[in-house]
Design an enzyme around this catalytic site. Structure first.
Site, short mmCIF file in Angstrom:
data_model
loop_
_atom_site.label_atom_id
_atom_site.label_comp_id
_atom_site.label_asym_id
_atom_site.label_seq_id
_atom_site.Cartn_x
_atom_site.Cartn_y
_atom_site.Cartn_z
CB ALA A 65 -0.97 -0.16 1.18
N GLY A 110 1.66 -5.45 1.27
CA GLY A 110 0.53 -5.86 0.21
C GLY A 110 1.01 -6.64 -0.85
CD GLU A 113 -1.45 -8.49 2.92
OE1 GLU A 113 -2.00 -9.07 3.93
OE2 GLU A 113 -1.53 -7.46 2.67
CD GLU A 134 2.30 -5.76 6.32
OE1 GLU A 134 1.37 -5.90 5.14
OE2 GLU A 134 2.95 -6.59 6.67
#
Length: 260
Positions: A65, A110, A113, A134
């Site tokens: 992100a 992300g 992910e 994170e």
């Protein structure tokens, strides 16, 4: 480079989704929305059994992100971005097509992910890093990182990586089973494409059934998993592809599958 952050195109029956948001494919609401649109194009492309997700940037697969955008956005916009990102990954996992993440640059947060939601991960050797950092922001992965990672590497390794948030290299990712195949940087594109092309020329119904049997069966007991397997194989016996597969074997020729 086009204005769009994510584009879809087909090459000889292989779907290709390319992320290309400078400078690091750090995604914002517009990018995850465009990713979702590219996924819908791939899903609606009946000629495609396999889709490659790759980067159009030299040094990054995806940096996760866009933290600057995230910190400046309204809570509502950030929630929209997270919701769309989760929908994108659910689309990949529920698809009848095989998705392959082609990784040749830094893959963080992300970005990991996205790669974990794909069915397979092929990568290039190199000095780039992967990680789920994170925890260093006082958070945990929110787009499936905890759940998909633990299913790949086990509880102890997943906890080690997530609790520290430390980065790791591609050789470690391969050793731990996060990455399926590791190639030289020069070979990666062609090797990934050739594998995807083989799937796209294969029996689409059986490929879809294989993916569904594995993804559904891994979450349940062996007895329930065997019932799931039986359900899907029973549905394949009367298909044209199964008939063609048997005929081709008997006639000692390459099968020509139609996906029916």
């Amino acid at each position: 480079m086009q204005d769009k952050s994510v584009i879809y195109h087909q090459d000889n029956g292989v779907g290709i989704i390319t992320m290309q948001r400078a400078k690091a494919n750090a995604y914002d609401l517009a990018m995850v929305t465009q990713f979702g649109q590219a996924l819908q194009q791939a899903e609606q492309d009946s000629a495609v059994n396999a889709v490659i997700v790759k980067s159009g940037l030299a040094k990054f697969f995806c940096a996760g992100a866009d933290i600057h955008a995230f910190s400046q956005n309204s809570t509502e916009d950030n929630q929209k971005m997270v919701t769309q990102a989760r929908l994108n990954m659910a689309t990949i996992e529920s698809s009848n097509k095989i998705y392959i993440a082609q990784i040749a640059g830094h893959c963080l947060g992300g970005g990991v992910e996205i790669a974990l939601s794909c069915d397979l991960r092929f990568a290039a050797n190199g000095g780039y890093l992967l990680g789920l950092p994170e925890i260093k922001l006082g958070l945990i992965p929110g787009n499936g990182g905890t759940q998909r990672l633990v299913r790949l590497v086990g509880l102890s390794r997943a906890l080690e990586l997530l609790a520290s948030g430390d980065n790791f290299n591609i050789e470690q990712a391969y050793h731990w089973g996060i990455v399926n195949r590791l190639y030289s940087e020069e070979e990666l594109h062609q090797q990934t494409f050739d594998y995807a092309l083989g799937l796209s020329n294969g029996p689409g119904l059986a490929i879809a059934a294989t993916k569904k049997a594995l993804r559904e069966g891994v979450e349940v007991s062996l007895k329930q998993g065997l019932a799931i397997e039986q359900k899907y194989v029973d549905e394949l016996y009367e298909t044209k592809d199964a008939n063609e597969g048997f005929l081709a074997f008997v006639e000692k020729r390459a099968a020509k599958f139609s996906g029916t």
